[in-house]
Design a protein around this motif. Structure first.
Motif, PDB file in Angstrom:
ATOM      1  N   ALA A  67       0.846  -1.212   0.000  1.00 51.75           N
ATOM      2  CA  ALA A  67       0.000   0.000   0.000  1.00 51.75           C
ATOM      3  C   ALA A  67       0.873   1.251   0.000  1.00 51.75           C
ATOM      4  O   ALA A  67       0.555   2.246  -0.658  1.00 51.75           O
ATOM      5  CB  ALA A  67      -0.926  -0.013   1.217  1.00 51.75           C
ATOM      6  N   ASP A  68       1.999   1.194   0.722  1.00 52.11           N
ATOM      7  CA  ASP A  68       2.932   2.325   0.787  1.00 52.11           C
ATOM      8  C   ASP A  68       3.538   2.571  -0.595  1.00 52.11           C
ATOM      9  O   ASP A  68       3.653   3.722  -1.045  1.00 52.11           O
ATOM     10  CB  ASP A  68       4.019   2.009   1.821  1.00 52.11           C
ATOM     11  CG  ASP A  68       4.766   3.244   2.306  1.00 52.11           C
ATOM     12  OD1 ASP A  68       4.346   4.372   1.994  1.00 52.11           O
ATOM     13  OD2 ASP A  68       5.793   3.065   2.987  1.00 52.11           O
ATOM     14  N   SER A  71       0.868   4.182  -2.686  1.00 51.85           N
ATOM     15  CA  SER A  71       0.575   5.531  -2.207  1.00 51.85           C
ATOM     16  C   SER A  71       1.670   6.515  -2.614  1.00 51.85           C
ATOM     17  O   SER A  71       1.392   7.641  -3.028  1.00 51.85           O
ATOM     18  CB  SER A  71       0.456   5.543  -0.681  1.00 51.85           C
ATOM     19  OG  SER A  71      -0.567   4.677  -0.264  1.00 51.85           O
ATOM     20  N   ARG A  72       2.931   6.107  -2.483  1.00 48.57           N
ATOM     21  CA  ARG A  72       4.055   6.988  -2.841  1.00 48.57           C
ATOM     22  C   ARG A  72       4.022   7.294  -4.337  1.00 48.57           C
ATOM     23  O   ARG A  72       4.269   8.419  -4.757  1.00 48.57           O
ATOM     24  CB  ARG A  72       5.392   6.335  -2.447  1.00 48.57           C
ATOM     25  CG  ARG A  72       5.662   6.401  -0.957  1.00 48.57           C
ATOM     26  CD  ARG A  72       6.883   5.576  -0.550  1.00 48.57           C
ATOM     27  NE  ARG A  72       6.905   5.404   0.901  1.00 48.57           N
ATOM     28  CZ  ARG A  72       7.737   6.047   1.727  1.00 48.57           C
ATOM     29  NH1 ARG A  72       8.638   6.878   1.261  1.00 48.57           N
ATOM     30  NH2 ARG A  72       7.674   5.835   3.029  1.00 48.57           N
ATOM     31  N   GLY A  76      -0.115   9.886  -2.531  1.00 50.65           N
ATOM     32  CA  GLY A  76      -0.700   9.967  -1.191  1.00 50.65           C
ATOM     33  C   GLY A  76      -1.593   8.770  -0.883  1.00 50.65           C
ATOM     34  O   GLY A  76      -2.189   8.175  -1.774  1.00 50.65           O
ATOM     35  N   SER A  77      -1.664   8.431   0.421  1.00 46.78           N
ATOM     36  CA  SER A  77      -2.426   7.242   0.814  1.00 46.78           C
ATOM     37  C   SER A  77      -3.927   7.427   0.603  1.00 46.78           C
ATOM     38  O   SER A  77      -4.662   6.453   0.460  1.00 46.78           O
ATOM     39  CB  SER A  77      -2.132   6.883   2.270  1.00 46.78           C
ATOM     40  OG  SER A  77      -2.481   7.949   3.115  1.00 46.78           O
ATOM     41  N   LEU A  80      -5.664   5.818  -2.404  1.00 49.62           N
ATOM     42  CA  LEU A  80      -5.898   4.367  -2.480  1.00 49.62           C
ATOM     43  C   LEU A  80      -7.355   4.054  -2.130  1.00 49.62           C
ATOM     44  O   LEU A  80      -7.787   4.232  -0.993  1.00 49.62           O
ATOM     45  CB  LEU A  80      -4.936   3.648  -1.525  1.00 49.62           C
ATOM     46  CG  LEU A  80      -4.805   2.146  -1.665  1.00 49.62           C
ATOM     47  CD1 LEU A  80      -4.369   1.729  -3.061  1.00 49.62           C
ATOM     48  CD2 LEU A  80      -3.806   1.619  -0.635  1.00 49.62           C
TER      49      LEU A  80
ATOM     50  N   ILE B  30       5.805   0.188   9.037  1.00 48.01           N
ATOM     51  CA  ILE B  30       5.701  -0.169   7.618  1.00 48.01           C
ATOM     52  C   ILE B  30       6.870   0.427   6.840  1.00 48.01           C
ATOM     53  O   ILE B  30       7.443  -0.213   5.953  1.00 48.01           O
ATOM     54  CB  ILE B  30       4.343   0.310   7.050  1.00 48.01           C
ATOM     55  CG1 ILE B  30       3.209  -0.552   7.614  1.00 48.01           C
ATOM     56  CG2 ILE B  30       4.347   0.270   5.520  1.00 48.01           C
ATOM     57  CD1 ILE B  30       1.816  -0.007   7.333  1.00 48.01           C
ATOM     58  N   ALA B  37       6.313   8.554   4.552  1.00 53.28           N
ATOM     59  CA  ALA B  37       5.986   9.446   3.432  1.00 53.28           C
ATOM     60  C   ALA B  37       5.040  10.571   3.859  1.00 53.28           C
ATOM     61  O   ALA B  37       5.182  11.704   3.421  1.00 53.28           O
ATOM     62  CB  ALA B  37       5.378   8.645   2.293  1.00 53.28           C
ATOM     63  N   GLU B  38       4.072  10.238   4.697  1.00 58.79           N
ATOM     64  CA  GLU B  38       3.043  11.220   5.066  1.00 58.79           C
ATOM     65  C   GLU B  38       2.870  11.247   6.579  1.00 58.79           C
ATOM     66  O   GLU B  38       1.957  10.603   7.114  1.00 58.79           O
ATOM     67  CB  GLU B  38       1.690  10.813   4.476  1.00 58.79           C
ATOM     68  CG  GLU B  38       1.587  10.854   2.978  1.00 58.79           C
ATOM     69  CD  GLU B  38       0.295  10.167   2.559  1.00 58.79           C
ATOM     70  OE1 GLU B  38      -0.750  10.822   2.545  1.00 58.79           O
ATOM     71  OE2 GLU B  38       0.343   8.949   2.277  1.00 58.79           O
ATOM     72  N   PRO B  44      -3.527   3.156   5.292  1.00 58.10           N
ATOM     73  CA  PRO B  44      -4.743   2.424   4.935  1.00 58.10           C
ATOM     74  C   PRO B  44      -4.879   1.089   5.670  1.00 58.10           C
ATOM     75  O   PRO B  44      -5.965   0.741   6.154  1.00 58.10           O
ATOM     76  CB  PRO B  44      -4.600   2.219   3.422  1.00 58.10           C
ATOM     77  CG  PRO B  44      -3.742   3.369   2.965  1.00 58.10           C
ATOM     78  CD  PRO B  44      -2.802   3.645   4.090  1.00 58.10           C
ATOM     79  N   THR B  45      -3.772   0.365   5.792  1.00 54.19           N
ATOM     80  CA  THR B  45      -3.855  -0.951   6.435  1.00 54.19           C
ATOM     81  C   THR B  45      -3.933  -0.858   7.963  1.00 54.19           C
ATOM     82  O   THR B  45      -3.916  -1.897   8.634  1.00 54.19           O
ATOM     83  CB  THR B  45      -2.674  -1.858   6.029  1.00 54.19           C
ATOM     84  OG1 THR B  45      -1.453  -1.199   6.368  1.00 54.19           O
ATOM     85  CG2 THR B  45      -2.715  -2.184   4.541  1.00 54.19           C
ATOM     86  N   TRP B  81     -11.548   1.437   0.889  1.00 52.77           N
ATOM     87  CA  TRP B  81     -11.625   2.599   1.782  1.00 52.77           C
ATOM     88  C   TRP B  81     -12.433   3.684   1.086  1.00 52.77           C
ATOM     89  O   TRP B  81     -11.857   4.581   0.448  1.00 52.77           O
ATOM     90  CB  TRP B  81     -10.223   3.098   2.121  1.00 52.77           C
ATOM     91  CG  TRP B  81      -9.361   2.074   2.792  1.00 52.77           C
ATOM     92  CD1 TRP B  81      -9.357   1.757   4.111  1.00 52.77           C
ATOM     93  CD2 TRP B  81      -8.359   1.235   2.193  1.00 52.77           C
ATOM     94  NE1 TRP B  81      -8.425   0.775   4.366  1.00 52.77           N
ATOM     95  CE2 TRP B  81      -7.807   0.443   3.208  1.00 52.77           C
ATOM     96  CE3 TRP B  81      -7.877   1.073   0.884  1.00 52.77           C
ATOM     97  CZ2 TRP B  81      -6.800  -0.496   2.965  1.00 52.77           C
ATOM     98  CZ3 TRP B  81      -6.880   0.144   0.646  1.00 52.77           C
ATOM     99  CH2 TRP B  81      -6.346  -0.624   1.675  1.00 52.77           C
TER     100      TRP B  81
END
Lengths: 139, 139
Positions: A67-68, A71-72, A76-77, A80, B30, B37-38, B44-45, B81
């Motif tokens: 997911a990371d 997102s990167r 951004g997350s 997703l 993670i 990153a943020e 999300p997870t 999500w």
């Protein structure tokens, strides 16, 4: 963050690959954060006793790294929208994990892109398979 | 062991507070040796903590289902999500057993999970899980 120009995103474009080496300290940190202290993740003697080559990462840690990676790449997350995968093989502590993927569809109406994604270990095993992600495109 | 009679069984975990500090802890776990990153975002997870753990934890401890935790494997995971969750949000989480199958001496338990934010009725996460229990009936 190297977000692609989402307005010009096309099927066939690759996700920026992301590689991390997942050591025991990282697995322990994830156990703390998630509350999952199953001994196959945190107790090397137990893991060996049940026939594993060593302690293994939580599947959801691997999915979190995937997911990371998405997102990167996507900026951004919150981009997703969904992620799914199969936990096919265990990731052993100390091994690397590399996440890869490819855009397979862009929906201009819904403003989303669908990616097929997966993760491979440094042992050459496909640890996350049947992966699929949907990201929201800005504009 | 789980069997067909358990299909439809539900587990509720209302009032799950999204703990920003713990979300940051998971983001760091993670990221491993990479920078997060943020900073401040809920990974999300993190649904593992507010959606899966409080509901599936009840299933794993349900004596009437009797899952053998030593043989339990997380097989597949799907997350959606629809609306991003924020630190401080309170969500009501539920899980339901939707399928139980015996294959190759293993038991496959399918579940749906959902987290709803009652303040505005938003679904912040919904998902499907496949849990595999080695050592099913007859083995």
């Amino acid at each position: 963050m190297t977000a692609p120009a989402l307005s010009s995103l096309r099927a066939g474009e690759d996700l920026d690959p992301l590689t991390r080496t997942v050591d025991q300290a990282q697995i322990d940190a994830y156990a703390e954060a998630s509350g999952d202290f199953n001994p196959i993740h945190v107790n090397p003697d137990f893991a060996l006793a049940v026939g594993l080559p060593g302690t293994i990462a939580h599947g959801l840690l691997e999915m979190g790294i995937l997911a990371d990676a998405i997102s990167r790449w996507a900026g951004g997350s919150q981009t997703l929208q969904s992620l799914e995968c199969r936990f096919s093989k265990p990731l052993v502590a100390g091994d690397g994990i590399t996440c890869t993927g490819k855009v397979v569809a862009v929906d201009d109406g819904e403003k989303t892109a669908t990616l097929e994604v997966e993760a491979t270990s440094s042992r050459g095993e496909r640890v996350l398979t049947n992966g699929r992600a949907i990201v929201r495109l800005s504009q | 062991m789980p069997d067909q009679s358990h299909v439809g069984r539900r587990y509720s975990a209302p009032g799950q507070v999204i703990d920003g500090q713990r979300a940051a802890q998971m983001a760091a776990a993670i990221a491993g040796s990479d920078p997060v990153a943020e900073p401040g975002a809920v990974p999300p997870t993190f649904a593992a903590v507010y959606c899966l753990a409080p509901t599936l934890g009840q299933l794993f401890g349900d004596p009437e289902v009797g899952i053998n935790l030593a043989g339990l494997i997380h097989g597949e995971q799907t997350f959606e999500w629809p609306v991003p969750v924020r630190p401080g949000d309170v969500v009501d989480s539920t899980a339901e057993i939707v399928s139980v199958e015996e294959k190759r001496g293993m038991t496959f338990v399918g579940l749906t999970v959902e987290s709803i934010r009652p303040a505005d009725g938003a679904v912040v996460c919904r998902g499907r899980d496949l849990m595999i229990i080695r050592g099913g009936a007859g083995s």
